[in-house]
Design a protein around this motif. Structure first.
Motif, PDB file in Angstrom:
ATOM      1  N   GLU A 110       4.111  13.899 -10.281  1.00 38.40           N
ATOM      2  CA  GLU A 110       4.171  13.560  -8.856  1.00 38.40           C
ATOM      3  C   GLU A 110       2.960  12.698  -8.462  1.00 38.40           C
ATOM      4  O   GLU A 110       3.077  11.736  -7.701  1.00 38.40           O
ATOM      5  N   TRP A 111       1.790  13.090  -8.962  1.00 37.44           N
ATOM      6  CA  TRP A 111       0.585  12.255  -8.748  1.00 37.44           C
ATOM      7  C   TRP A 111       0.865  10.830  -9.229  1.00 37.44           C
ATOM      8  O   TRP A 111       0.622   9.855  -8.515  1.00 37.44           O
ATOM      9  N   ASN A 112       1.392  10.732 -10.447  1.00 39.16           N
ATOM     10  CA  ASN A 112       1.629   9.399 -11.027  1.00 39.16           C
ATOM     11  C   ASN A 112       2.612   8.589 -10.191  1.00 39.16           C
ATOM     12  O   ASN A 112       2.416   7.387  -9.992  1.00 39.16           O
ATOM     13  N   ARG A 113       3.666   9.230  -9.692  1.00 38.29           N
ATOM     14  CA  ARG A 113       4.680   8.488  -8.911  1.00 38.29           C
ATOM     15  C   ARG A 113       4.073   7.953  -7.600  1.00 38.29           C
ATOM     16  O   ARG A 113       4.327   6.819  -7.209  1.00 38.29           O
ATOM     17  N   ILE A 114       3.260   8.782  -6.951  1.00 34.14           N
ATOM     18  CA  ILE A 114       2.636   8.356  -5.683  1.00 34.14           C
ATOM     19  C   ILE A 114       1.721   7.153  -5.929  1.00 34.14           C
ATOM     20  O   ILE A 114       1.761   6.162  -5.199  1.00 34.14           O
ATOM     21  N   VAL A 115       0.917   7.251  -6.986  1.00 33.03           N
ATOM     22  CA  VAL A 115       0.000   6.138  -7.294  1.00 33.03           C
ATOM     23  C   VAL A 115       0.806   4.902  -7.717  1.00 33.03           C
ATOM     24  O   VAL A 115       0.487   3.768  -7.332  1.00 33.03           O
ATOM     25  N   PHE A 123      -0.254  -3.615  -5.905  1.00 27.32           N
ATOM     26  CA  PHE A 123      -0.876  -4.548  -6.862  1.00 27.32           C
ATOM     27  C   PHE A 123       0.162  -5.492  -7.475  1.00 27.32           C
ATOM     28  O   PHE A 123      -0.043  -6.715  -7.539  1.00 27.32           O
ATOM     29  N   LEU A 124       1.296  -4.936  -7.920  1.00 29.00           N
ATOM     30  CA  LEU A 124       2.311  -5.775  -8.588  1.00 29.00           C
ATOM     31  C   LEU A 124       2.843  -6.855  -7.646  1.00 29.00           C
ATOM     32  O   LEU A 124       3.021  -8.013  -8.046  1.00 29.00           O
ATOM     33  N   MET A 125       3.075  -6.468  -6.392  1.00 26.87           N
ATOM     34  CA  MET A 125       3.565  -7.452  -5.412  1.00 26.87           C
ATOM     35  C   MET A 125       2.516  -8.532  -5.183  1.00 26.87           C
ATOM     36  O   MET A 125       2.838  -9.726  -5.129  1.00 26.87           O
ATOM     37  N   CYS A 126       1.259  -8.132  -5.027  1.00 24.76           N
ATOM     38  CA  CYS A 126       0.180  -9.120  -4.814  1.00 24.76           C
ATOM     39  C   CYS A 126       0.096 -10.055  -6.025  1.00 24.76           C
ATOM     40  O   CYS A 126       0.015 -11.278  -5.882  1.00 24.76           O
ATOM     41  N   SER A 147      -5.679   8.355   5.806  1.00 26.61           N
ATOM     42  CA  SER A 147      -6.005   9.312   4.736  1.00 26.61           C
ATOM     43  C   SER A 147      -6.922   8.712   3.678  1.00 26.61           C
ATOM     44  O   SER A 147      -7.468   9.434   2.849  1.00 26.61           O
ATOM     45  N   ALA A 148      -7.084   7.377   3.704  1.00 28.08           N
ATOM     46  CA  ALA A 148      -8.044   6.729   2.794  1.00 28.08           C
ATOM     47  C   ALA A 148      -9.465   6.898   3.321  1.00 28.08           C
ATOM     48  O   ALA A 148     -10.433   6.688   2.584  1.00 28.08           O
ATOM     49  N   LEU A 149      -9.584   7.243   4.606  1.00 29.71           N
ATOM     50  CA  LEU A 149     -10.883   7.250   5.281  1.00 29.71           C
ATOM     51  C   LEU A 149     -11.371   8.652   5.628  1.00 29.71           C
ATOM     52  O   LEU A 149     -12.548   8.856   5.881  1.00 29.71           O
ATOM     53  N   GLY A 164      -7.298   3.332  -2.875  1.00 31.91           N
ATOM     54  CA  GLY A 164      -7.167   2.267  -3.872  1.00 31.91           C
ATOM     55  C   GLY A 164      -6.647   0.981  -3.249  1.00 31.91           C
ATOM     56  O   GLY A 164      -7.083  -0.124  -3.618  1.00 31.91           O
ATOM     57  N   VAL A 165      -5.735   1.113  -2.301  1.00 29.91           N
ATOM     58  CA  VAL A 165      -5.195  -0.076  -1.618  1.00 29.91           C
ATOM     59  C   VAL A 165      -6.322  -0.814  -0.870  1.00 29.91           C
ATOM     60  O   VAL A 165      -6.369  -2.051  -0.869  1.00 29.91           O
TER      61      VAL A 165
END
Ligand code: NAP
Length: 253
Positions: A110-115, A123-126, A147-149, A164-165
């Motif tokens: 689940e961690w992996n899917r969210i990341v 990243f892939l889109m950029c 939630s990043a902050l 990470g974003v």
């Protein structure tokens, strides 16, 4: 009466997560300002409906089923956008997923899917769009989160992916800024969308911890975030690069 804004006249915009919530509102807002929009999302019927609404709002729009975590699908989505509209001026990465669990109980899958969706997908889109954005001297708006902050209890994977974003956005802004490409991020919080409608917290959730993310007054609609994305993607923000902006009703203030 002031004239309606037309900041995306003749601009080509690729929006991910466009089937729902903030992504759908963004596609509609940028279309209403004259943009030609490629709406990408996992949800086939809903993304087609979003493209229809965007076209009705005033622009041109097309739907594309895409899983942003799949490098092949991302590449073909970007190619489809360029084939259809000839260029890309703006990339709005809005697709995302949210899952709650006690951190010590979260399955690594689940961690992996969210990341994979929230961070690797962005990243892939950029990565796929950057060659086209370098040609058009275009820009990127990524979707992070409050939630990043500030720690989101039961949301470690989500918060980490959204932090990470922010780091990805800052790196792109500095790496490509002198070549004419800007990258900024929005940090929404407390926006009424399907994602926040009925969150599945752990059974023994401590709501006092969760309420630390409450807004001053009330939840607002996705159009409030779309308005900020439109500003950051427009020439009005020509000197804004590498920035992140909260749109959260002062929940972190
Ligand atoms: P939403 O209504 O659930 O919309 C997200 C859309 O992205 C859905 O259509 C979803 O499809 C799609 N999606 C999920 N995984 C995808 C994938 N791998 N490839 C392509 N599309 C995918 O949620 P929202 O509230 O508008 O959220 C939009 C963004 O804002 C997300 O990045 C979210 O993390 C962020 N955000 C929202 C809030 C808030 O308060 N709402 C706060 C902070 C940040 P499925 O329905 O199949 O998952």
């Amino acid at each position: 009466m002031t004239a309606p804004l037309r900041r995306f006249e003749d601009k080509v915009v690729l929006v991910t997560g466009a089937a729902s919530g903030i992504g759908a509102a963004t596609a509609e807002r940028l279309a209403a300002e004259g943009g030609r929009i490629l709406c990408a999302d996992l949800q086939e019927e809903a993304v087609a409906e979003s493209a229809k609404r965007a076209a009705e709002a005033g622009g041109e729009a097309e739907a594309r089923v895409t899983d942003v975590s799949d490098p092949e699908q991302v590449r073909s989505c970007v190619e489809a956008c360029v084939d259809r509209f000839g260029r890309i001026d703006v990339l709005c990465n809005v697709a995302g997923i949210l899952r709650f669990a006690h951190t010590h109980e979260m399955p690594v899958e689940e961690w992996n899917r969210i990341v994979q969706v929230n961070l690797t997908g962005t990243f892939l889109m950029c990565q796929a769009a950057l060659p086209h954005l370098l040609e058009s001297r275009g820009c990127i708006v990524n979707t992070s989160s409050t939630s990043a902050l500030k720690g989101l209890p039961y949301g470690a994977a989500y918060g980490a992916s959204k932090a990470g974003v922010l780091a990805l956005t800052a790196a792109i802004a500095t790496e490509y800024g002198r070549k004419g490409v800007r990258a900024n991020a929005v940090c929404p919080g407390s926006i009424s969308t399907p994602m926040t409608k009925d969150p599945a917290f752990p059974d023994d959730v401590n709501m006092r911890l969760v309420m630390r993310h409450s807004p001053l007054d009330e939840f607002r609609g996705p159009e409030t975030v779309a308005g900020l994305i439109a500003f950051l993607a427009s020439e009005d923000a020509a000197h804004v690069n590498g920035e992140h902006v909260r749109v959260d009703g002062a929940s972190l203030s």
